[in-house]
Design a protein around this motif. Structure first.
Motif, PDB file in Angstrom:
ATOM      1  N   VAL A 233     100.680   1.928  83.200  1.00  0.00           N
ATOM      2  CA  VAL A 233     101.729   2.820  83.704  1.00  0.00           C
ATOM      3  C   VAL A 233     101.230   3.547  84.947  1.00  0.00           C
ATOM      4  CG1 VAL A 233     103.062   4.898  83.206  1.00  0.00           C
ATOM      5  CG2 VAL A 233     102.866   3.117  81.470  1.00  0.00           C
ATOM      6  N   VAL A 234      99.982   4.018  84.895  1.00  0.00           N
ATOM      7  CA  VAL A 234      99.395   4.707  86.050  1.00  0.00           C
ATOM      8  C   VAL A 234      99.314   3.758  87.242  1.00  0.00           C
ATOM      9  CG1 VAL A 234      97.303   5.798  86.938  1.00  0.00           C
ATOM     10  CG2 VAL A 234      98.101   6.329  84.625  1.00  0.00           C
ATOM     11  N   ILE A 237     102.674   3.314  88.898  1.00  0.00           N
ATOM     12  CA  ILE A 237     103.035   4.458  89.740  1.00  0.00           C
ATOM     13  C   ILE A 237     102.268   4.413  91.062  1.00  0.00           C
ATOM     14  CG2 ILE A 237     102.909   6.982  89.901  1.00  0.00           C
ATOM     15  CD1 ILE A 237     103.428   7.073  86.906  1.00  0.00           C
ATOM     16  N   SER A 294     105.414   7.813  82.064  1.00  0.00           N
ATOM     17  CA  SER A 294     104.227   8.313  82.759  1.00  0.00           C
ATOM     18  C   SER A 294     103.827   9.711  82.314  1.00  0.00           C
ATOM     19  CB  SER A 294     104.462   8.299  84.271  1.00  0.00           C
ATOM     20  OG  SER A 294     105.542   9.153  84.618  1.00  0.00           O
TER      21      SER A 294
END
Length: 582
Positions: A233-234, A237, A294
Motif C-alpha cells: 500500500v505504501v 502511494i 493507507s
C-alpha cells in the motif's frame, strides 16, 4: 573494471562497477532498488534480496550455501569479475500436480454438471433461425435443464467452427447458459484462484465431471516491491501502483498458462474463473490503487463481488472472472471462501495464516472477521535459515529417542526452515526446556538452537522473537473476536487452520507455544486448502452458490483491531506458555 549485465523484462543493461561492490549496492546504483528488498539492512538475514546470478562473484556465505541453484543474496554476493543478474526470472512452480499432495475435496452437492448437446453446423440446419444465439438456444432446448442465455465465448466458438467449415460441434450448457461451442470430445473447464500475498495458487476443474485436473502454485512477484500488504500500500502511494498491478497479473498469467500446459488444456476451454484474495490484492487486480487502506479508518475499494471479462484485466483468458465479496478492512474474499467451505455446525474459529493473518469467528449470529499483520515468518521469510514451503524445507522437528529428527518436504536434503518448521522448532525448544516462556534462550545455546542433521540449520533468538510477534498477533486477534462475540474459549466447538502454514502443523505445537488455547487441543482441524476448496465449491455451484455467498457476506462484520486494549493484549500474548499469566 568488472562488467555487470542485468536482465529484466526482456531487456539487458550493462555497466562497469568497482570490484568488490555488493550486488545489492550495484543494483541500487543502476536504478533497480525497487526490485530488491533488504529489510534486514543488508545483514544477509531476511532473504528479501534473493536474485539469480552467475559469473565472477564472491564465494557463497553460510546462508547462501543452503540456497538452491544459482540463487544468491544480493547483499552478501560481491562482484569480483564479469557477472550477470536475472531479475523477473520466470518463477518455478512451487507445486504442480494432478490434485496436489493434499487432494482437493469438493463437496458433491456443490457440483453442477455441464451438459453437452450436439450441433449440426450444416447451413440447411440453421434455416428458420434469426441469429446464431437463437440457433444455440433452439439446439439445446431438448436438455433436461435448457439454457436461458448464451455467453459471448460460446458465440465466438461457434463463429470459429463455422469459419473453418466444420460440419458438427458440441455445445455445452453450464449454470443455465450456453458457455462453449467446441469440437466433439472437448469439455469446458473452470479455474479457481487463491491470490495470496506471497503465493498464487490456481486449480483447474472439468465442469462436466467435477474432477480437479491439476493445481499449481507460484510466488506472487509483488513480493519484490513489498513483503506484506502494508508495504505494498505504501509503495502504491509512492507511485508504484501500476507496477504492482503488472507484477500481480504477470504472476497470475504464469500460473494459469503453466497449469493449462501441464493439464494438456488450451485457454479457450476455460469458461469461468472464480477468485479469492485479500482486499489489497483485489484492489490491484482490478486496477484500483488501495489508497483507502493507507491509514485509519482502513477502507477497501469495495466489499461487493465483481465480474469482468478476464482479458479486460490483462489476464490471458476470454472467460468471465468473478471476485467474491469481501468482509471489510483487509479481510477479503479469500476469508469468505474459507468460511463458505466450513460454514456448517456450531461456533467455530477459522484461521487463514500467512503474511496477512485473517481470523474469523462463526456463531449462530453470523461471522466476525479481523485481519492482523502476522508478518512473513509464518511463510518462512525473514528467518535466519528460512525458506518457503518448497522441497527441501524442514516442516517438522521432533525428538526420536533423544535425538532431534527433521521432517523435510519431498524427503530431500534439508535446505532451510519453513513457517511450520519454525513453530515446530519453538515447540521442541519449549519441550526441551531450553527456551523459557518469555522467549529467552538458555545461555548455553549461544543465541541459536542448532537443529542437527548433516546441514547446519538453526533457529536464532531473533527468529524466536519474529515468531512471538506473529503468533501473539494471531492470539490477540482471537481473544478480541471472542470478547466481541461475548463467548468463551470453551464454547468454540472447532478451530480450522488453513493456508500453506496449516498443512504441516501439529495441534500440540500450537498449544505448547500459546498460539491457541489449551481447551481446543482436540478441536483443531487442519484444512490447508480450505480457501481453494471454497472457491471450487462456488465455481461448481454456479448462481445458487453465488447467492449463498452473497447472503453469507451479509452476515459478516469486520472488527477493527485498532482499539485501545489491543496493544496490551498483544504484549500479553507474546508469552510462550500454554496458559497466560494473569
Amino acid at each position: 573494471m568488472p562488467v555487470l549485465r542485468v536482465h529484466r523484462r526482456g531487456s539487458t543493461i550493462e555497466m562497469e562497477l568497482p570490484r568488490g561492490i555488493s550486488l545489492l549496492e550495484a543494483l541500487k546504483a543502476a536504478g533497480f532498488a525497487r526490485d530488491v528488498e533488504s529489510p534486514c539492512g543488508g545483514l544477509g538475514l531476511c532473504g528479501g534480496c534473493t536474485v539469480r546470478a552467475s559469473g565472477g562473484l564472491s564465494g557463497r556465505s553460510p546462508r547462501e550455501a543452503l540456497m538452491p541453484g544459482d540463487l544468491r543474496l544480493a547483499c552478501t554476493a560481491r562482484l569480483l569479475g564479469h557477472a550477470e543478474v536475472f531479475l523477473d526470472d520466470p518463477p518455478q512452480p512451487i507445486f504442480s500436480g494432478p490434485n496436489g499432495s493434499h487432494a482437493l475435496a469438493v463437496p458433491e452437492d456443490a457440483a453442477s454438471r455441464a451438459l453437452p448437446f450436439r450441433l449440426d453446423l450444416r447451413r440447411e440446419a440453421m434455416v428458420g433461425t434469426s441469429s446464431l444465439e437463437e440457433f444455440l438456444l433452439r439446439s439445446s432446448a431438448g436438455l433436461s435443464c435448457p439454457p436461458e442465455a448464451v455467453s459471448d465465448l460460446a458465440l465466438e466458438g461457434l463463429a470459429k467452427m463455422l469459419s473453418r467449415g466444420e460440419p458438427e460441434a458440441v455445445g455445452w450448457v453450464f449454470d443455465h447458459r450456453v458457455v462453449m461451442v467446441a469440437p466433439l470430445g472437448v469439455t469446458p473447464l473452470g479455474l479457481a484462484a487463491d491470490l495470496g500475498s506471497s503465493t498464487i495458487e490456481v486449480a483447474a476443474v472439468d465442469l462436466r465431471s467435477g474432477e480437479v485436473l491439476g493445481r499449481l502454485r507460484v510466488e506472487n512477484r509483488q513480493r519484490r516491491l513489498g513483503r506484506d500488504v502494508i508495504s505494498r500500500v505504501v509503495r502504491a502511494i509512492e507511485g508504484f501502483s501500476d507496477e504492482l498491478r503488472s507484477l500481480l497479473v504477470l504472476s497470475l498469467n504464469e500460473a494459469i498458462n503453466e497449469l493449462l500446459k501441464s493439464s494438456g488444456a488450451s485457454a479457450d476451454r476455460v469458461v469461468k474463473m472464480v477468485v479469492g484474495c485479500n482486499t489489497v490484492v483485489g484492489s490491484f487486480l482490478f486496477g484500483i490503487p488501495p489508497a483507502g487502506l493507507s491509514e485509519r479508518p482502513f477502507l477497501p475499494w469495495t466489499l461487493r463481488s465483481r465480474t469482468e471479462r478476464a482479458s479486460g484485466l490483462g489476464i490471458d483468458l476470454g472467460c468471465p472472472l468473478t471476485l467474491l465479496p469481501s468482509i471489510g478492512g483487509f479481510v477479503g474474499s479469500d476469508a469468505l471462501a474459507l468460511l463458505y467451505r466450513h460454514r456448517s455446525g456450531g461456533a467455530r474459529l477459522l484461521l487463514d495464516l500467512g503474511t496477512n493473518g485473517e481470523v474469523l469467528l462463526w456463531t449462530s449470529g453470523g461471522a466476525l472477521g479481523a485481519s492482523t499483520a502476522a508478518g512473513p515468518a509464518f511463510e518462512g521469510y525473514g528467518l535466519s535459515c528460512g525458506m518457503p514451503a518448497l522441497p527441501g524445507a524442514v516442516h517438522r522437528v521432533r525428538l526420536d529417542g533423544g535425538d532431534v529428527k527433521l521432517d523435510v518436504i519431498g524427503g530431500s536434503e534439508p535446505k532451510g526452515i519453513c513457517g511450520s518448521g519454525l513453530v515446530s522448532s519453538v515447540s521442541l525448544m519449549r519441550e526441551m526446556e531450553v527456551l523459557d516462556r518469555s522467549g529467552r534462550m538458555k545461555p548455553c545455546l549461544g543465541l541459536r538452537f542448532r537443529l542437527g542433521g548433516d546441514v547446519d540449520l538453526w533457529v536464532t533468538q531473533r527468529d524466536v522473537r519474529e515468531f512471538q510477534l506473529a503468533k501473539g498477533a494471531v492470539r490477540a486477534a482471537i481473544e478480541t473476536l471472542l470478547e466481541e462475540a461475548g463467548i468463551g474459549e470453551s464454547q468454540v466447538e472447532l478451530c480450522v487452520v488453513s493456508g500453506l502454514f496449516g498443512g504441516s502443523l501439529e495441534a500440540v505445537d500450537l498449544i505448547r507455544t500459546g498460539m491457541l488455547p489449551p481447551p481446543w487441543r482436540d478441536r483443531i482441524h487442519f484444512s490447508p486448502d480450505g480457501v481453494l476448496e471454497g472457491l471450487l465449491s462456488v465455481l461448481l455451484g454456479g448462481e445458487k452458490a453465488m447467492r449463498e455467498v452473497e447472503k453469507l457476506a451479509s452476515r459478516c462484520r469486520h472488527v477493527s483491531l485498532d482499539r485501545d486494549d489491543f496493544k496490551e493484549r498483544l504484549m500479553r500474548c507474546l508469552d510462550l506458555g500454554e496458559s497466560y499469566p494473569g
